[in-house]
Scaffold this motif. Sequence first.
Motif, short mmCIF file in Angstrom:
data_model
loop_
_atom_site.label_atom_id
_atom_site.label_comp_id
_atom_site.label_asym_id
_atom_site.label_seq_id
_atom_site.Cartn_x
_atom_site.Cartn_y
_atom_site.Cartn_z
N HIS A 77 40.73 -29.30 72.06
CA HIS A 77 40.34 -30.71 71.93
C HIS A 77 41.56 -31.59 72.20
N PHE A 78 41.55 -32.26 73.34
CA PHE A 78 42.69 -33.07 73.76
C PHE A 78 42.31 -34.54 73.64
N ASP A 79 42.87 -35.21 72.64
CA ASP A 79 42.56 -36.61 72.37
C ASP A 79 43.79 -37.44 72.71
N PHE A 80 43.75 -38.13 73.85
CA PHE A 80 44.86 -38.95 74.29
C PHE A 80 44.36 -40.32 74.74
N ALA A 81 45.13 -41.34 74.43
CA ALA A 81 44.83 -42.72 74.87
C ALA A 81 43.43 -43.15 74.47
N GLY A 82 42.93 -42.59 73.36
CA GLY A 82 41.61 -42.97 72.89
C GLY A 82 40.46 -42.27 73.57
N HIS A 83 40.76 -41.23 74.38
CA HIS A 83 39.72 -40.48 75.08
C HIS A 83 39.82 -39.02 74.66
N GLU A 84 38.76 -38.50 74.07
CA GLU A 84 38.75 -37.11 73.63
C GLU A 84 38.07 -36.25 74.69
N PHE A 85 38.66 -35.09 74.95
CA PHE A 85 38.17 -34.22 76.02
C PHE A 85 38.30 -32.78 75.55
N PHE A 86 37.23 -32.01 75.73
CA PHE A 86 37.26 -30.59 75.35
C PHE A 86 37.41 -29.74 76.60
N LEU A 87 38.34 -28.79 76.51
CA LEU A 87 38.60 -27.88 77.63
C LEU A 87 38.52 -26.44 77.14
N ALA A 88 37.75 -25.64 77.83
CA ALA A 88 37.70 -24.22 77.49
C ALA A 88 38.99 -23.53 77.91
N SER A 89 39.64 -24.06 78.94
CA SER A 89 40.90 -23.50 79.41
C SER A 89 42.04 -23.98 78.52
N PRO A 90 43.03 -23.12 78.25
CA PRO A 90 44.18 -23.56 77.44
C PRO A 90 45.10 -24.51 78.19
N GLU A 91 44.93 -24.65 79.51
CA GLU A 91 45.77 -25.53 80.31
C GLU A 91 45.02 -26.84 80.60
N PRO A 92 45.54 -27.96 80.09
CA PRO A 92 44.83 -29.24 80.25
C PRO A 92 45.18 -29.99 81.53
N TRP A 93 46.12 -29.48 82.31
CA TRP A 93 46.67 -30.26 83.43
C TRP A 93 45.64 -30.57 84.51
N HIS A 94 44.61 -29.75 84.65
CA HIS A 94 43.64 -29.94 85.73
C HIS A 94 42.38 -30.68 85.27
N ALA A 95 42.43 -31.27 84.08
CA ALA A 95 41.26 -31.98 83.57
C ALA A 95 40.89 -33.13 84.51
N GLU A 96 39.64 -33.16 84.89
CA GLU A 96 39.15 -34.21 85.78
C GLU A 96 38.23 -35.16 85.03
N GLY A 97 38.12 -36.36 85.55
CA GLY A 97 37.24 -37.34 84.94
C GLY A 97 37.89 -38.15 83.84
N GLN A 98 39.17 -37.88 83.53
CA GLN A 98 39.87 -38.65 82.50
C GLN A 98 40.68 -39.77 83.13
N PRO A 99 40.81 -40.90 82.44
CA PRO A 99 41.58 -42.02 83.00
C PRO A 99 43.06 -41.68 83.11
N LEU A 100 43.76 -42.45 83.90
CA LEU A 100 45.18 -42.22 84.11
C LEU A 100 45.94 -42.31 82.80
N ILE A 154 54.47 -25.46 77.87
CA ILE A 154 55.61 -25.97 78.64
C ILE A 154 55.85 -25.12 79.88
N LEU A 155 55.77 -23.80 79.75
CA LEU A 155 55.94 -22.95 80.94
C LEU A 155 54.83 -23.20 81.94
N SER A 156 53.63 -23.44 81.45
CA SER A 156 52.52 -23.77 82.34
C SER A 156 52.80 -25.09 83.06
N TRP A 157 53.29 -26.07 82.31
CA TRP A 157 53.61 -27.37 82.93
C TRP A 157 54.68 -27.19 84.00
#
Length: 548
Positions: free
Chosen positions: A63-86, A117-120
């Motif tokens: 559950h990645f909640d940033f800038a007031g937008h919560e997004f659930f990702l099944a993948s442990p890597e959030p970097w490729h999340a699409e549909g989220q604002p900048l 961090i290694l993933s990033w």
Amino acid sequence: MTAAANLPNEGGIPKRRTVLDIIFSSGPYQASLKSRVPKRLSLVPVDVFPGDSDRADNIFQGHFDFAGHEFFLASPEPWHAEGQPLAWHRELHEFGWLRDFSANGSEAAKRHSRALILSWISHFETYVPYVWDEDVLSQRIINWFCYSGFLMEREDSDFNFRFLRSLRRQYLHLSRISKRKPLLQDRFCLWQALLYGTLCFPDLQKQTDKIMASLETEVGRVVMTDGCHISRNPEHHLMLLGRLVGLRNTLMAANVIVPIILNNTIDRLAPAVRFFQHGDGRLALFNGGSQMDEGYCDMLLSQSDATGRAPHRFPQGGFERLKAGRALLIIETGEGGRTKHDLRHSGLLGFEFSYARERLIVNCGGSRDLDSSWGRALASTAAHSTLGFDNLNADFPTSQEVEQSAVVRNEEEGNVWLDLESSGYLSSVGLRHRRRLFIDASGLALRGEDQLIPERQPSTRRSRFTLRFHLHPDLSISRSAGGKNILIRTPSGSGWKFLTGAPLLTLEESVYCSVPGERRHNQQIVIAGQLENENPVLVKWALTRLSE
């Protein structure tokens, strides 16, 4: 930003392709970032902002909640999340969430942080637009330095090497772009990040004095002489205070003399934070700031060791604070003027009013995503408790246009009243707005007068005005039996009455966004009227507490 910049690429981050982007992402430039990688850092800087272990658990579960937008990702890597604002991606790449994992403190939290961090590094070690922009990069470097002690393993390891190599590359790029023409209103974080590098990298310590001088200059620029931050955003006051306290503590740990300007600025910023605190201890909602969690402000204020009381006014920042009994009113006067670079919100003569720990009249708040439709709506004049015309926004005066007599304050036997004048609609509508506010010594009555003075014949399209009073969503609102008054009941059970002699008094829907992602329904009191010819219009209103 162009329309093309809003199209997501494979990584979910909007595209951008400027000349500098091409240069920075080129092979020769990336090769130039190679440098000596230290085995250890000389120091771990101090971060005084508290972490939230529950938030770390949520991230661990996807559950990645940033800038007031919560997004659930099944993948442990959030970097490729699409549909989220900048704004979501920016906050993700700033790595402020490392303090949440550090607050958890477990070995599992360390392992997960290292894996992220290694993933990033595998995806973003070379330049990527937005991810390597000055503001995001500065925050990321600060967070990596501050939590290097939590992240790094005791013995030499592959993680330590890759972590420090990437940190060094990012630092070198930030050092280079620091010499460019400033694009940001506030560059304090850039100089903080560069200063931490000189304290932490053993081979850069000779640069400490030079970077310190630049940081001192920036502090003097972003904090005005009256203690107000140039953004006029209460949350920014608090964040800068926390950064300065962390920097002071870091310098002390490094046995470096703390510059006088840093201590003096802490002593001026702490009263400024208190200026914007309502009775509940949280911040007022001006210029996009959020109210922060309960106790957050007091915690940082206690760490500042600054004892100054809240001032009554910010003549340069453009705010007044009226305190009587248990009542508090904070209003943005526009005094001191604004530059075009300062303008994001249009709340000229907008105010908030609270009694004890309960807020009554508020502004609507703000959004982390400033360029979104919500961000623009919350920045409009209509989202503030002030005068409005259709969809027009009030214009703040420039520094050259400010009139010395625009704000007059009087106090007598505990009674406080304020006379204000605004030319915010002079160019668009052709009128001046005078607002008078009065709080009696008991704090049980707030009275106001709004005078609209046309200086030319108003157009038919722009002759209808509204005075808005947004009400806190925790209040219970009803109309009196005759319909001429608005009755307000607070959560504690106290009653208030809003009354006016104006013929058109209505209740309308509103929205309240006091923290990122929040959208609470509330109501607003609206007094509507019509300008006729060049005749001045006077509207009187009052908010009084009812006897028990």
